[in-house]
Design an enzyme around this catalytic site. Structure first.
Site, PDB file in Angstrom:
ATOM      1  N   ARG A  37       4.649   2.450  -0.621  1.00 14.79           N
ATOM      2  CA  ARG A  37       4.652   0.997  -0.849  1.00 14.79           C
ATOM      3  C   ARG A  37       3.328   0.342  -0.488  1.00 14.79           C
ATOM      4  O   ARG A  37       3.173  -0.873  -0.663  1.00 14.79           O
ATOM      5  CB  ARG A  37       5.805   0.359  -0.081  1.00 14.79           C
ATOM      6  CG  ARG A  37       7.147   0.695  -0.738  1.00 14.79           C
ATOM      7  CD  ARG A  37       8.373   0.027  -0.129  1.00 14.79           C
ATOM      8  NE  ARG A  37       8.153  -1.260   0.451  1.00 14.79           N
ATOM      9  CZ  ARG A  37       8.385  -1.571   1.745  1.00 14.79           C
ATOM     10  NH1 ARG A  37       8.852  -0.657   2.588  1.00 14.79           N
ATOM     11  NH2 ARG A  37       8.172  -2.778   2.191  1.00 14.79           N
ATOM     12  N   ASN A  38       2.370   1.113   0.010  1.00 16.81           N
ATOM     13  CA  ASN A  38       1.060   0.529   0.292  1.00 16.81           C
ATOM     14  C   ASN A  38       0.383   0.212  -1.033  1.00 16.81           C
ATOM     15  O   ASN A  38       0.371   1.030  -1.945  1.00 16.81           O
ATOM     16  CB  ASN A  38       0.208   1.496   1.122  1.00 16.81           C
ATOM     17  CG  ASN A  38      -1.030   0.808   1.661  1.00 16.81           C
ATOM     18  OD1 ASN A  38      -1.888   0.368   0.917  1.00 16.81           O
ATOM     19  ND2 ASN A  38      -1.114   0.721   2.981  1.00 16.81           N
ATOM     20  N   GLY A  39      -0.173  -0.976  -1.132  1.00 14.90           N
ATOM     21  CA  GLY A  39      -0.767  -1.424  -2.382  1.00 14.90           C
ATOM     22  C   GLY A  39      -2.205  -1.016  -2.604  1.00 14.90           C
ATOM     23  O   GLY A  39      -2.813  -1.418  -3.600  1.00 14.90           O
TER      24      GLY A  39
END
Length: 161
Positions: A37-39
């Site tokens: 989920r890290n962008g």
């Protein structure tokens, strides 16, 4: 004790993106920004106009370097339970000045998140001709929309080859 990875840079690095310290998912995978989920990969991919997130990790790093983008962290090692920056204790600073002195093409340093910016700016105060840019954190813990983050991240494009 948790430790940073080696820097991803070469003589052609024009833009150095600095995080704080790899989170647990990254440490487990031995990859920068490995949390699903890290962008980071979608954000830097937009800047480079490449779908980096779809590529195997080694190819992502090759593409960054080919475009003059480097990665590292402002903290070399620290005590931390979990992955949140707020849980970092006893941080040891990375040798940012030593690294930057070895990057002849460097034009800008971008800080991925508030802690990276606070510590990094302290370490690099009086740096000179290198631009310093504060970015909203790519972490899912920094709960603003990716599109909102992208508006600031897109400012990095002027440093990309």
């Amino acid at each position: 004790m948790k430790a940073a990875f080696a820097p991803v840079v070469d003589d052609a690095t024009r833009l150095l993106i600095l995080g704080s310290l790899p989170g647990d998912a990254s440490l487990k995978a031995a990859q920068y920004y490995a949390h699903p989920r890290n962008g980071f990969w979608p954000l830097i991919g937009r800047v480079l106009d490449e779908d980096l997130a779809a590529l195997p990790y080694p190819t992502r790093l090759e593409r960054l370097k080919a475009r003059g983008v480097g990665l590292w962290d402002v903290i070399a090692s620290a005590e931390r339970s979990g992955s949140l920056d707020a849980a970092i204790r006893s941080p040891e600073a990375a040798d940012l000045r030593g690294l930057i002195d070895a990057l002849p093409s460097l034009r800008a340093v971008a800080f991925n998140g508030g802690l990276a910016a606070r510590l990094g700016r302290r370490i690099l105060s009086g740096l000179g001709d290198v631009a310093m840019i504060d970015l909203p954190s790519s972490s899912p813990a920094h709960a603003i929309a990716l599109a909102t983050k992208a508006a600031t991240w897109n400012s990095l494009s002027k440093f990309i080859g």
